[in-house]
Design a protein around this motif. Structure first.
Motif, PDB file in Angstrom:
ATOM      1  N   ARG A   9       0.849  -1.202   0.000  1.00  0.00           N
ATOM      2  CA  ARG A   9       0.000   0.000   0.000  1.00  0.00           C
ATOM      3  C   ARG A   9       0.875   1.239   0.000  1.00  0.00           C
ATOM      4  NH1 ARG A   9      -4.802  -2.922   1.286  1.00  0.00           N
ATOM      5  NH2 ARG A   9      -4.146  -4.955   0.474  1.00  0.00           N
ATOM      6  N   GLU A  10       0.227   2.366  -0.265  1.00  0.00           N
ATOM      7  CA  GLU A  10       0.961   3.632  -0.365  1.00  0.00           C
ATOM      8  C   GLU A  10       1.799   3.825   0.889  1.00  0.00           C
ATOM      9  OE1 GLU A  10      -1.627   7.031  -0.615  1.00  0.00           O
ATOM     10  OE2 GLU A  10      -3.269   5.940   0.297  1.00  0.00           O
ATOM     11  N   HIS A  12       4.788   2.343   0.897  1.00  0.00           N
ATOM     12  CA  HIS A  12       5.841   1.351   0.647  1.00  0.00           C
ATOM     13  C   HIS A  12       6.814   1.903  -0.406  1.00  0.00           C
ATOM     14  CE1 HIS A  12       7.913  -2.301  -0.514  1.00  0.00           C
ATOM     15  NE2 HIS A  12       7.365  -2.915   0.516  1.00  0.00           N
ATOM     16  N   LEU A  15       6.687   1.472  -4.365  1.00  0.00           N
ATOM     17  CA  LEU A  15       5.744   2.235  -5.195  1.00  0.00           C
ATOM     18  C   LEU A  15       6.337   3.543  -5.697  1.00  0.00           C
ATOM     19  CD1 LEU A  15       2.472   1.691  -3.139  1.00  0.00           C
ATOM     20  CD2 LEU A  15       3.107   0.590  -5.298  1.00  0.00           C
ATOM     21  N   ARG A  16       7.505   3.907  -5.156  1.00  0.00           N
ATOM     22  CA  ARG A  16       8.113   5.185  -5.560  1.00  0.00           C
ATOM     23  C   ARG A  16       9.427   4.996  -6.302  1.00  0.00           C
ATOM     24  NH1 ARG A  16       4.499   8.892  -6.475  1.00  0.00           N
ATOM     25  NH2 ARG A  16       3.340   9.622  -4.682  1.00  0.00           N
ATOM     26  N   PRO A  64       5.535  -3.587  -9.132  1.00  0.00           N
ATOM     27  CA  PRO A  64       5.930  -2.889  -7.904  1.00  0.00           C
ATOM     28  C   PRO A  64       4.864  -2.951  -6.813  1.00  0.00           C
ATOM     29  CG  PRO A  64       6.542  -1.585  -9.825  1.00  0.00           C
ATOM     30  CD  PRO A  64       5.701  -2.729 -10.333  1.00  0.00           C
ATOM     31  N   GLN A  65       3.608  -3.159  -7.195  1.00  0.00           N
ATOM     32  CA  GLN A  65       2.543  -3.291  -6.191  1.00  0.00           C
ATOM     33  C   GLN A  65       2.676  -4.592  -5.413  1.00  0.00           C
ATOM     34  OE1 GLN A  65      -0.655  -2.107  -9.227  1.00  0.00           O
ATOM     35  NE2 GLN A  65      -1.462  -1.329  -7.281  1.00  0.00           N
ATOM     36  N   THR A  69      10.251  -4.687  -8.077  1.00  0.00           N
ATOM     37  CA  THR A  69      10.460  -3.480  -8.878  1.00  0.00           C
ATOM     38  C   THR A  69      11.034  -3.844 -10.246  1.00  0.00           C
ATOM     39  OG1 THR A  69      12.525  -3.143  -7.698  1.00  0.00           O
ATOM     40  CG2 THR A  69      10.619  -1.905  -6.932  1.00  0.00           C
ATOM     41  N   CYS A 110      -6.914   2.654  -6.985  1.00  0.00           N
ATOM     42  CA  CYS A 110      -5.702   1.852  -7.086  1.00  0.00           C
ATOM     43  C   CYS A 110      -5.735   0.805  -5.985  1.00  0.00           C
ATOM     44  CB  CYS A 110      -4.485   2.767  -6.920  1.00  0.00           C
ATOM     45  SG  CYS A 110      -2.910   1.917  -6.992  1.00  0.00           S
ATOM     46  N   SER A 112      -3.406  -0.270  -4.384  1.00  0.00           N
ATOM     47  CA  SER A 112      -2.462   0.096  -3.340  1.00  0.00           C
ATOM     48  C   SER A 112      -2.912   1.307  -2.538  1.00  0.00           C
ATOM     49  CB  SER A 112      -1.079   0.388  -3.952  1.00  0.00           C
ATOM     50  OG  SER A 112      -0.544  -0.790  -4.524  1.00  0.00           O
ATOM     51  N   HIS A 157       3.047   3.215 -12.539  1.00  0.00           N
ATOM     52  CA  HIS A 157       3.572   2.481 -11.373  1.00  0.00           C
ATOM     53  C   HIS A 157       5.025   2.048 -11.597  1.00  0.00           C
ATOM     54  CE1 HIS A 157       0.282   2.210  -8.565  1.00  0.00           C
ATOM     55  NE2 HIS A 157      -0.546   1.666  -9.436  1.00  0.00           N
ATOM     56  N   MET A 162       2.111   7.728  -8.712  1.00  0.00           N
ATOM     57  CA  MET A 162       0.771   7.344  -8.260  1.00  0.00           C
ATOM     58  C   MET A 162      -0.263   8.208  -8.990  1.00  0.00           C
ATOM     59  SD  MET A 162       1.405   4.969  -6.009  1.00  0.00           S
ATOM     60  CE  MET A 162      -0.023   4.779  -4.929  1.00  0.00           C
TER      61      MET A 162
END
Ligand code: NI
Length: 183
Positions: A9-10, A12, A15-16, A64-65, A69, A110, A112, A157, A162
């Motif tokens: 989830r956001e 993490h 996700l970036r 990545p979710q 990656t 989303c 995530s 992603h 996001m």
């Protein structure tokens, strides 16, 4: 099989990150991951299976979710004419974007993101995507409207972006002129 607990989830870091390209031939794990991602989407759209396993419905997912990656996405989405777009795409790349923009009238969500984030996410209405299938064969897709939006969301992603990064911070319901509202 992939379950909701497997989805990060956001917040993490995966996700970036900018995800890495895969190399061909794929490893057995990379192939299996792609297949599992597509199966998750199908399961999540099957009322009985989704209820049994507590799956939130999804039309797209990116590696990545799952905290992997790598540049792998899956989509399983019908357009407004009920045509199905069901793909696992490795190293997908958007080769061309239409000038015409579009966005979903109800905003985006989303897997995530466990909250509603209202606001328009303006994207290109049509895109051409080049990618590879699990055997390394090139795939070229011309997409428009809803499937094009979904694929842009998933490829974002892979670049650590996001959907809400695109929402106008000061005025989430601001819609630039000439943007097609979909749905
Ligand atoms: Ni997403």
């Amino acid at each position: 099989m992939i379950l909701m607990n497997d989805i990060v989830r956001e917040g993490h870091p995966a996700l970036r990150e900018v995800a890495q390209e895969v190399q061909f031939p794929l490893t057995a794990e990379e192939k299996q991951l792609g297949r599992d991602m597509l199966t998750f989407l199908k399961n999540s759209q099957d009322e009985e299976i989704a209820e049994k396993y507590g799956l939130r419905g999804g039309v797209g997912i990116a590696a990545p979710q799952l905290a992997v990656t790598k540049r792998i996405i899956a989509v399983h989405v019908h357009d407004e004419k009920d045509k199905l777009y069901s793909y696992v795409l490795y190293n997908p790349k958007i080769k061309s974007y239409s000038v015409q923009q579009a966005c979903l009238a109800g905003g985006e969500g989303c897997l995530s993101v466990d909250r509603d984030v209202p606001g328009y996410v303006v994207r290109s209405e049509r895109i051409t995507v080049e990618a590879f299938d699990e055997d390394g064969n090139p795939v070229k897709l011309k997409l428009r409207e809803y499937p094009a939006i979904v694929v842009q969301h998933e490829i974002d992603h892979l670049n650590g972006i996001m959907f809400y990064d695109h929402i106008n911070e000061n005025n989430p319901s601001y819609l630039p002129p000439d943007v097609d509202l979909l749905g």
